[in-house]
Design an enzyme around this catalytic site. Sequence first.
Site, PDB file in Angstrom:
ATOM      1  N   LYS A   1       3.177   6.582   5.418  1.00 23.30           N
ATOM      2  CA  LYS A   1       2.185   5.575   4.868  1.00 23.30           C
ATOM      3  C   LYS A   1       2.762   4.197   5.113  1.00 23.30           C
ATOM      4  O   LYS A   1       3.911   3.834   5.157  1.00 23.30           O
ATOM      5  CB  LYS A   1       1.932   5.728   3.344  1.00 23.30           C
TER       6      LYS A   1
ATOM      7  N   LYS B   1      -0.086   3.690  -2.688  1.00 22.19           N
ATOM      8  CA  LYS B   1      -1.009   4.777  -2.583  1.00 22.19           C
ATOM      9  C   LYS B   1      -0.627   6.104  -2.357  1.00 22.19           C
ATOM     10  O   LYS B   1      -1.189   7.123  -2.334  1.00 22.19           O
ATOM     11  CB  LYS B   1      -2.085   4.427  -1.436  1.00 22.19           C
TER      12      LYS B   1
ATOM     13  N   SER C   1       0.757  -1.230  -0.108  1.00 19.62           N
ATOM     14  CA  SER C   1      -0.128  -0.200   0.034  1.00 19.62           C
ATOM     15  C   SER C   1       0.779   1.263   0.128  1.00 19.62           C
ATOM     16  O   SER C   1       0.307   2.384  -0.182  1.00 19.62           O
ATOM     17  CB  SER C   1      -0.807   0.080   1.051  1.00 19.62           C
TER      18      SER C   1
ATOM     19  N   SER D   1      -6.197   3.690   4.188  1.00 18.14           N
ATOM     20  CA  SER D   1      -5.410   2.630   3.252  1.00 18.14           C
ATOM     21  C   SER D   1      -6.562   1.900   2.507  1.00 18.14           C
ATOM     22  O   SER D   1      -6.192   0.834   2.199  1.00 18.14           O
ATOM     23  CB  SER D   1      -4.414   2.083   4.047  1.00 18.14           C
TER      24      SER D   1
END
Length: 526
Positions: A194, A34, A31, A91
């Site tokens: 993140k 993203k 992820s 997320s």
Amino acid sequence: MAAPYAAMVIDARSGEVIHSRNADTQLHPASLTKMMTLYIVFEAVKNGEIDLDSLVTISRKAASEPPSKIGFREGSQVRLRYLIRAAAVKSANDAATALGEAISGSEAAFARRMNRTAKALGMSRTHFKNMHGLTEAGHMSTARDMTTLGRHLFFDHPEYYNLFSRQSTEVGGKTVPNTNRRFLASYQGADGIKTGYTRAAGFNLVASAHRGNKRIITTVFGGQSTAARNAKVAELMNMGFKSVPERVAVRRPTPPPYLGNSGIGAGAPALVANGPDVLDEGGVGKTIRIVVAPTKSIHPKPRPKPEPILTAQMAAEVDEAVDAVLAEVAEAAAAETETETASTETTNEPAVVAEGSADPSAEVETIQVAEAGELPAPEPPAASAQSEQASVESGNAQVIAASMAAPKAAPPPPERPDGVILASVERAPEPAAGEPQVVTRMSTSGGRHWGINVGTYGSHYEAHRVLLKTALAELSTLGEALRKVSKSRQGFNANFVGMTKEGAELACRRLSARSSSCAVIEAGQG
């Protein structure tokens, strides 16, 4: 089997690499993908492709994405700002897919835009296949590339960066927690960025933290658990903060050129046979490209250099004027010393100086009364010394009266050849003969109890000289301020007093712009 491990630590201010291990090995980003999805969305909003309040229709593909997800229903409409929150904080895979489709129309088209943007950012070993990061063949990145992307997010889109530090956010009427909340809560100064996890990738994290003037960005791929990953990131962060100096010149990364969905930039001509997508990597069909030179630079114009406030000739004239004034001050100080010596020998009775003025609104020339040796007084006429002597002998110790003779004409202010007066000081009318001369203090009414300090010097003469030169060079803000030299343990403080707070701050900003020492002070300081 544990996923391969890789790490990267940089000083975010300069981009200097502090530590790296397997930093260029291509691994599954999960992820962390993203981050690129959000970077392109921020770019699209900034350039007017889409608005934060635009309604995005959730497609069947977006609604069917596996967790982590919000659970948007197919056909429902969600404002873009809530999809951004869901992707950045929760997320959410369904939100990331909806964002990509809203910007480029399809996952394939958005992935091509992601790859073009990655190349423009210098992410040379990254290739994207989707907008959420779920494992897919060929969807790869590196610790170095993701660190570069994190630094660009911080510098290129600071208005959105606060999203990554939120412990939770509101999406669709419900509160969702941040997947990075444990590290944000446990590590001092952490504010992003993140997390990512898949079985193929392990536990990944791109983290940013600041302490004082320092900011460190750390990336870890292949953690064995959330706790183990966070502990490793904290260890690398501590190493980074210990390694970098407190002050470093900030070198901002250059933002990539805005290319939009076409990939050829705004205004560039192109003949396309099968629509705009065929210009992108992986498109099909015949494409005819016309390469032309850019019509204007994509880089901002350099800021013009400020013109000097004083030319060399003007500076020389100012120095001459200052020297003349200082010579008069030195003569006045010598005359005052002789007068005080004579008065002391005649009587030991203290003289009292009255404070206050009969007309507070009248503008008078203020004499600063300070400790012995601080500020030399102007040269008194001969008649003034005799009057003061007579006053003391008669026992009148309440008011020092000065029977002033005809005042000595003040020399005209220095003038440049072109007729511009460098400085001008207006004096109040002298008191009539026989009228007591009152020594007053500057009124602090109306908020004029602020000032500025322009440095501490080794002698009274040097401090007074700096005050005069500064006043002549900055007449617009310091023309009505009073010059005061006060003695302290460090030396002689050169101050301008009798100013408003706004006036003092403005003067300080103008002096600081010319690399002059300046600090705002309040009455009673310095």
